[in-house]
Design a protein around this motif. Structure first.
Motif, PDB file in Angstrom:
ATOM      1  N   SER A   1       3.481  11.008   1.909  1.00 14.00           N
ATOM      2  CA  SER A   1       4.704  10.532   1.287  1.00 14.00           C
ATOM      3  C   SER A   1       5.819  10.497   2.339  1.00 14.00           C
ATOM      4  N   ARG A   2       6.520   9.391   2.377  1.00 12.38           N
ATOM      5  CA  ARG A   2       7.561   9.251   3.398  1.00 12.38           C
ATOM      6  C   ARG A   2       8.825   8.692   2.752  1.00 12.38           C
ATOM      7  N   THR A   3       9.904   9.473   2.794  1.00 11.75           N
ATOM      8  CA  THR A   3      11.167   9.058   2.197  1.00 11.75           C
ATOM      9  C   THR A   3      12.047   8.486   3.292  1.00 11.75           C
ATOM     10  N   GLN A   4      12.460   7.260   3.092  1.00 15.77           N
ATOM     11  CA  GLN A   4      13.092   6.510   4.167  1.00 15.77           C
ATOM     12  C   GLN A   4      14.239   5.668   3.663  1.00 15.77           C
ATOM     13  N   THR A   5      15.251   5.532   4.529  1.00 14.61           N
ATOM     14  CA  THR A   5      16.239   4.480   4.329  1.00 14.61           C
ATOM     15  C   THR A   5      16.135   3.589   5.548  1.00 14.61           C
ATOM     16  N   ASN A   6      15.739   2.353   5.325  1.00 18.77           N
ATOM     17  CA  ASN A   6      15.590   1.439   6.445  1.00 18.77           C
ATOM     18  C   ASN A   6      16.975   1.090   6.996  1.00 18.77           C
ATOM     19  N   TYR A   7      17.132   1.201   8.329  1.00 16.27           N
ATOM     20  CA  TYR A   7      18.448   0.954   8.930  1.00 16.27           C
ATOM     21  C   TYR A   7      18.945  -0.449   8.631  1.00 16.27           C
ATOM     22  N   ALA A   8      18.053  -1.413   8.727  1.00 20.95           N
ATOM     23  CA  ALA A   8      18.496  -2.805   8.618  1.00 20.95           C
ATOM     24  C   ALA A   8      18.739  -3.209   7.166  1.00 20.95           C
ATOM     25  N   THR A   9      17.835  -2.846   6.278  1.00 21.62           N
ATOM     26  CA  THR A   9      17.944  -3.338   4.904  1.00 21.62           C
ATOM     27  C   THR A   9      18.572  -2.317   3.961  1.00 21.62           C
ATOM     28  N   GLN A  10      18.674  -1.061   4.415  1.00 25.79           N
ATOM     29  CA  GLN A  10      19.183   0.023   3.567  1.00 25.79           C
ATOM     30  C   GLN A  10      18.314   0.243   2.330  1.00 25.79           C
ATOM     31  N   LEU A  11      17.132  -0.326   2.327  1.00 25.24           N
ATOM     32  CA  LEU A  11      16.217  -0.048   1.232  1.00 25.24           C
ATOM     33  C   LEU A  11      15.831   1.425   1.345  1.00 25.24           C
ATOM     34  N   SER A  12      16.078   2.150   0.267  1.00 24.63           N
ATOM     35  CA  SER A  12      15.954   3.590   0.330  1.00 24.63           C
ATOM     36  C   SER A  12      14.991   4.075  -0.740  1.00 24.63           C
ATOM     37  N   GLY A  13      14.023   4.852  -0.320  1.00 25.84           N
ATOM     38  CA  GLY A  13      13.071   5.337  -1.309  1.00 25.84           C
ATOM     39  C   GLY A  13      11.892   6.007  -0.639  1.00 25.84           C
ATOM     40  N   THR A  14      10.877   6.287  -1.442  1.00 27.60           N
ATOM     41  CA  THR A  14       9.721   7.020  -0.954  1.00 27.60           C
ATOM     42  C   THR A  14       8.468   6.154  -1.077  1.00 27.60           C
ATOM     43  N   PHE A  15       7.730   6.080   0.012  1.00 30.20           N
ATOM     44  CA  PHE A  15       6.451   5.368   0.013  1.00 30.20           C
ATOM     45  C   PHE A  15       5.313   6.387   0.010  1.00 30.20           C
ATOM     46  N   VAL A  16       4.284   6.106  -0.755  1.00 30.55           N
ATOM     47  CA  VAL A  16       3.034   6.852  -0.676  1.00 30.55           C
ATOM     48  C   VAL A  16       1.918   5.814  -0.729  1.00 30.55           C
ATOM     49  N   SER A  17       0.918   5.986   0.121  1.00 29.89           N
ATOM     50  CA  SER A  17      -0.171   5.012   0.102  1.00 29.89           C
ATOM     51  C   SER A  17      -1.516   5.713   0.164  1.00 29.89           C
ATOM     52  N   ASP A  18      -2.479   5.141  -0.526  1.00 35.94           N
ATOM     53  CA  ASP A  18      -3.875   5.573  -0.457  1.00 35.94           C
ATOM     54  C   ASP A  18      -4.711   4.356  -0.124  1.00 35.94           C
ATOM     55  N   VAL A  19      -5.743   4.605   0.650  1.00 36.71           N
ATOM     56  CA  VAL A  19      -6.623   3.504   1.026  1.00 36.71           C
ATOM     57  C   VAL A  19      -8.052   3.896   0.677  1.00 36.71           C
ATOM     58  N   TYR A  20      -8.764   3.009   0.046  1.00 41.73           N
ATOM     59  CA  TYR A  20     -10.170   3.228  -0.309  1.00 41.73           C
ATOM     60  C   TYR A  20     -10.996   2.160   0.379  1.00 41.73           C
ATOM     61  N   ILE A  21     -11.986   2.593   1.116  1.00 44.67           N
ATOM     62  CA  ILE A  21     -12.773   1.620   1.873  1.00 44.67           C
ATOM     63  C   ILE A  21     -14.265   1.918   1.773  1.00 44.67           C
ATOM     64  N   PRO A  22     -14.961   1.257   0.903  1.00 45.46           N
ATOM     65  CA  PRO A  22     -16.419   1.318   0.947  1.00 45.46           C
ATOM     66  C   PRO A  22     -16.890   0.305   2.002  1.00 45.46           C
ATOM     67  N   GLY A  23     -18.071   0.455   2.489  1.00 44.47           N
ATOM     68  CA  GLY A  23     -18.535  -0.514   3.480  1.00 44.47           C
ATOM     69  C   GLY A  23     -20.044  -0.514   3.594  1.00 44.47           C
ATOM     70  N   LEU A  24     -20.549  -1.593   4.140  1.00 46.52           N
ATOM     71  CA  LEU A  24     -21.991  -1.764   4.221  1.00 46.52           C
ATOM     72  C   LEU A  24     -22.296  -2.618   5.443  1.00 46.52           C
ATOM     73  N   SER A  25     -23.368  -2.259   6.156  1.00 49.29           N
ATOM     74  CA  SER A  25     -23.778  -3.129   7.254  1.00 49.29           C
ATOM     75  C   SER A  25     -25.295  -3.154   7.378  1.00 49.29           C
ATOM     76  N   LEU A  26     -25.752  -4.201   7.968  1.00 46.67           N
ATOM     77  CA  LEU A  26     -27.173  -4.338   8.275  1.00 46.67           C
ATOM     78  C   LEU A  26     -27.288  -4.540   9.777  1.00 46.67           C
ATOM     79  N   ALA A  27     -28.191  -3.798  10.373  1.00 45.98           N
ATOM     80  CA  ALA A  27     -28.398  -3.963  11.810  1.00 45.98           C
ATOM     81  C   ALA A  27     -29.870  -4.242  12.041  1.00 45.98           C
ATOM     82  N   TYR A  28     -30.125  -5.353  12.711  1.00 44.35           N
ATOM     83  CA  TYR A  28     -31.501  -5.707  13.053  1.00 44.35           C
ATOM     84  C   TYR A  28     -31.664  -5.421  14.539  1.00 44.35           C
ATOM     85  N   HIS A  29     -32.668  -4.642  14.874  1.00 44.82           N
ATOM     86  CA  HIS A  29     -32.820  -4.294  16.291  1.00 44.82           C
ATOM     87  C   HIS A  29     -34.280  -4.336  16.684  1.00 44.82           C
ATOM     88  N   TRP A  30     -34.486  -4.657  17.939  1.00 44.07           N
ATOM     89  CA  TRP A  30     -35.858  -4.791  18.423  1.00 44.07           C
ATOM     90  C   TRP A  30     -35.919  -4.479  19.901  1.00 44.07           C
TER      91      TRP A  30
END
Lengths: 441, 407
Positions: B378-407
């Motif tokens: 969580s990050r509480t910020q007032t942006n200098y340029a826009t004065q937008l003031s508030g708190t950001f929180v972010s979560d990221v979910y990343i499933p993934g899949l790969s196939l590797a063919y090797h010889w």
């Protein structure tokens, strides 16, 4: 194999769908009313309180009034219903107002009056006063007592309800039979919290008439009446917030048409012209013509087309505004000395307001400092740049004195912050980016 | 089986996209182990992590993977209880690697295609920050031909040339309202390209520990003649001429990495990576419009990012000849300094946890899956340029899949 793949596929899709329903958690502050009680909030004041904008009082402006914005935010901390004396939908344009119709080739704006769907019900001539426009009566609950035009000086004057159509429409009787002083009217029903932004017109009416059509309310009288008003408003234990009187010279009404711009316009046609002339205050009530300087403020409504028109004088026809014999009329100019006089009165009024508020433990929104800071430095709110410029500034509506919805939202936040600081409440601020500036065609 | 593989590969370019300004999703085996891989030899992803290690692969590899990424951000406007969320959007960063050469030779050549930078945030057009940002869709596709050479049994080097193809689409509201109450809209949409390189060196020490050191250069990406679309009230349109174009340059930062591999016993591989990302090159986001008016000036928004560091650790356990279990995690410092956090990239320090499985589905074919959860503090910020003031929180979910063919 195919079935198995399909199952896998379903599993993956189900998993992704589940994930996409998760939202990050964010802790927000718990709203609290602190030591105040917002269950019945009333707003006392003039045109700014009523939601006046673009040179008129109309439904959309009323709906954006700063008291209505504050009241909506108060609901999170126990605020009650807030009813405004709204114009009906059929008569939504109320008194009529100005819209922006476009721009001239030189970039100057063209305004057009709205004259349909008005709430005007007639006119009455009051002997010794003049004509009063009357509006469709409002009956019902009132929380917003804003009356355009009212001065602090007039709040104890019982016949005032016959002289101001905006006040008359709130009263039960038709003009000229009213006999209820404004301060009695607003305090008739119990309330727990009030805002009071009276006093602007005590200086503004003088200033907007170029110091010619009205007088400044006496400082001592202002002090006496302010203390009386606050005494009445706090008599039953209500808490409240008051606001100072803005520097009238901070508004675009006085800063858009400038001496320099007029002179430059004249010199384009006639480079030999050295100055424009005004009828300026010398002292007391003595006026004398002199060359205008940048410190003399022209009103927004000055018809600049008058400049240079021939005026007959004892010395023959001379161009308007360009000679000491044909100065610009007093009503169009708040000259340097009149500015100083107005500022001196406003500063005295504000000392009174702050002192009385302090003696009663009230919150103060210092509109004077707030608007002067914007004039000096501008303001950026949520990525929107705001300044005191006419139209482009986003703060002031087309009349150059009253605010845009965005301006009223910013002012509402100023009030809310003052209330929260004083009473330890946490009324949520309003999201200013939801409110717009001047509408462009 | 080969058919399925080809199908996956064919799909990849269509799904190509990216997310989070720097995207660390360059191989499922590596994701499973907390994004480590500089000091290891795992598969064709070495072309990205450390080209110096690529030649150490005993097999040739052709592999492709995809990591659908859900970046979820919330914003609480200061002084209010109002919370706003980004729209649910899925960006699928992808990878494609080929590493080829004669068996047990001193060289290998490879091709890597990956999406190391990008952003996909959509706050909508009604949130309080709409005049700062409504949406960002930034994608950078890196194409990297690579060579890796074994100098001796215990040391090898490698390098690649990077071509970046980037697309950007940025929208925000303009605080000018028309008579029906609609606010103005700006959209900047363009394509760009840039060039860079990467290089690495890989050692096998006597003690059995492997060490990798790698550098990925900064990639200055020029966006030329993008569309600058402005919708404003009709009476003001002349001040925002249409059509109009813009130029901009975005410098994607360099990364220096060092990584270690430990092999305490036959079944276990442990890895540690440290990355230093040269974010201080991101000084500003500037747009140069072809047609300027008094109302439409070129813009220069300072960003003043700082270099950032990431610590990563991971482990792999080979349960048997077919199955590998992986887990890991990491911590990254923030690149955006206080006062410069913007909603399109609500940067903050973050940690992440990963897990993965590798399964040998056929003699020459590996299936790898990974899952990552990332939390931006969580990050509480007032942006200098826009004065937008508030708190950001972010979560990221990343499933993934790969196939590797090797010889």
């Amino acid at each position: 194999m195919t079935m198995k793949n399909l199952k896998h596929y379903i599993c993956i899709v189900a998993g992704l769908t589940l994930l996409s329903s998760c939202k990050p958690n964010i802790d927000t502050p718990k709203p609290s009313k602190g030591s105040a009680d917002f269950s019945r909030y009333i707003a006392v004041g003039n045109s700014l309180t009523a939601g006046y904008a673009d040179g008129g009082l109309y439904l959309a402006g009323q709906q954006n009034s700063y008291p209505s914005i504050i009241a909506k935010q108060m609901q999170a901390v126990g605020g009650g219903a807030f009813t405004q004396p709204l114009f009906s939908a059929d008569q939504a344009n109320g008194s009529g107002y100005l819209t922006l119709a476009g721009f001239n080739a030189d970039g100057t704006p063209i305004t057009a009056p709205v004259t349909s769907n008005l709430a005007v019900r007639g006119q009455i001539a009051i002997p010794g006063f003049g004509n009063v426009t009357l509006y469709t009566k409002y009956t019902g609950e009132i929380n917003n007592y804003g009356v355009p035009g009212i001065k602090l000086e007039q709040i104890t004057y019982a016949p005032y309800g016959n002289l101001n159509g905006y006040y008359e429409r709130l009263l039960p009787n038709p003009s000229p039979t009213n006999n209820t002083a404004y301060i009695d009217f607003v305090t008739a029903k119990p309330f727990t919290f009030f805002s009071n932004w009276l006093g602007n017109n005590d200086a503004l009416s003088y200033a907007t008439s170029g110091g010619a059509g009205d007088v400044l309310t006496d400082k001592a009288l202002f002090g006496q009446l302010y203390a009386y008003a606050i005494g009445r408003l706090t008599a039953t234990g209500a808490k409240g917030v008051v606001a100072t009187v803005p520097d009238v010279t901070a508004v675009p009404y006085f800063n858009t048409v400038t001496t320099t711009a007029i002179l430059a316009g004249v010199q384009k046609a006639n480079p030999s012209v050295q100055a424009i002339f005004i009828n300026a205050l010398v002292s007391g009530n003595t006026y004398a013509p002199r060359a205008a300087t940048a410190k003399d403020l022209m009103v927004l409504t000055f018809p600049t087309s008058k400049i240079g028109q021939p005026v007959s004088t004892p010395y023959g026809p001379l161009p308007y505004g360009l000679t000491p014999y044909t100065p610009i009329d007093n009503q169009y100019v708040l000259d340097e000395k009149e500015v100083a006089l107005t500022e001196d009165y406003i500063s005295s009024y504000n000392i009174t307001i702050k002192a009385v508020a302090a003696s009663k433990g009230l919150a103060v929104f210092d509109a004077y400092t707030f608007l002067n800071n914007i004039k000096k430095n501008g303001l950026v709110v949520d990525g929107v740049g705001i300044n005191s410029g006419y139209i482009s500034g986003g703060l002031f509506s087309l009349d150059g004195i009253h605010l845009t919805p965005r301006g009223y939202a910013i002012v509402a936040n100023g009030f809310i912050q003052a209330i929260n600081a004083k009473y330890g409440s946490s009324i949520p601020l309003v999201n200013v980016s939801d409110y717009n500036g001047v509408k462009f065609p | 089986m080969r058919k399925i593989l080809l199908l996956v590969l064919a799909l990849v370019p269509v799904l190509a996209s990216a997310q989070g300004f720097q995207v660390n999703l360059e191989g499922e085996k590596q994701i499973g182990m907390g994004h480590t891989g500089v000091g290891l030899v795992q598969d064709g992803a070495s072309a990205f992590f450390n080209p110096g290690a690529m030649v150490q692969l005993s097999d040739n590899y052709v592999q492709a993977g995809i990591s659908p990424l859900m970046f979820k951000s919330a914003f609480n406007l200061a002084g209010t209880a109002d919370v706003y969320h980004t729209a649910d959007k899925v960006a699928p960063p992808f990878t494609f690697y080929a590493a080829l050469g004669p068996k047990n030779s001193w060289w290998k050549v490879g091709m890597a295609v990956y999406t190391p930078f990008g952003g996909l945030t959509d706050w909508g057009d009604t949130w309080p920050g709409k005049y700062s940002s409504e949406s960002l869709n930034l994608k950078a596709f890196f194409f990297q031909p690579t060579v890796s050479i074994k100098l001796a049994d215990f040391v090898s080097i490698g390098g690649g040339f990077v071509y970046n193809h980037a697309t950007v689409d940025l929208t925000q509201a303009i605080p000018l309202v028309n008579s029906s109450g609609q606010v103005g809209q700006a959209e900047l949409k363009g394509k760009g390209k840039g060039f860079g390189w990467n290089a690495g060196i890989y050692f096998k020490t006597k003690s059995g520990i492997t060490i990798g050191i790698a550098h990925r250069s900064q990639v200055s990406t020029n966006l030329d003649n993008g569309n600058a679309i402005f919708q404003v009230p009709a009476s003001l349109q002349a001040a925002f001429p249409q059509p109009n174009t813009f130029n901009s340059t975005i410098t994607l930062p360099a990364t220096n990495s060092i990584g270690f591999g430990f092999y305490p016993c036959k079944e276990w591989t442990l890895a540690l990576d440290v990355n230093l990302v040269g974010w201080n090159v991101y000084k500003a986001l500037a747009f140069d419009y072809k047609i300027n008016t008094p109302q439409l000036q070129d813009t220069y928004s300072p960003r003043n990012y700082q270099d950032a560091v990431t610590f990563r650790g991971g482990a792999q356990y080979k349960a048997n000849g077919k199955l590998a279990i992986r887990f890991g995690g990491g911590y990254a410092s923030a690149a955006a300094p206080d006062g410069y956090v913007t909603p399109e990239v609500p940067d903050a320090k973050r940690y992440y946890l990963t897990g993965g499985l590798g399964y040998k589905i056929a003699d020459h074919l590996d299936l790898d899956v990974a899952f990552e959860f990332e939390h931006l503090f969580s990050r509480t910020q007032t942006n200098y340029a826009t004065q937008l003031s508030g708190t950001f929180v972010s979560d990221v979910y990343i499933p993934g899949l790969s196939l590797a063919y090797h010889w």
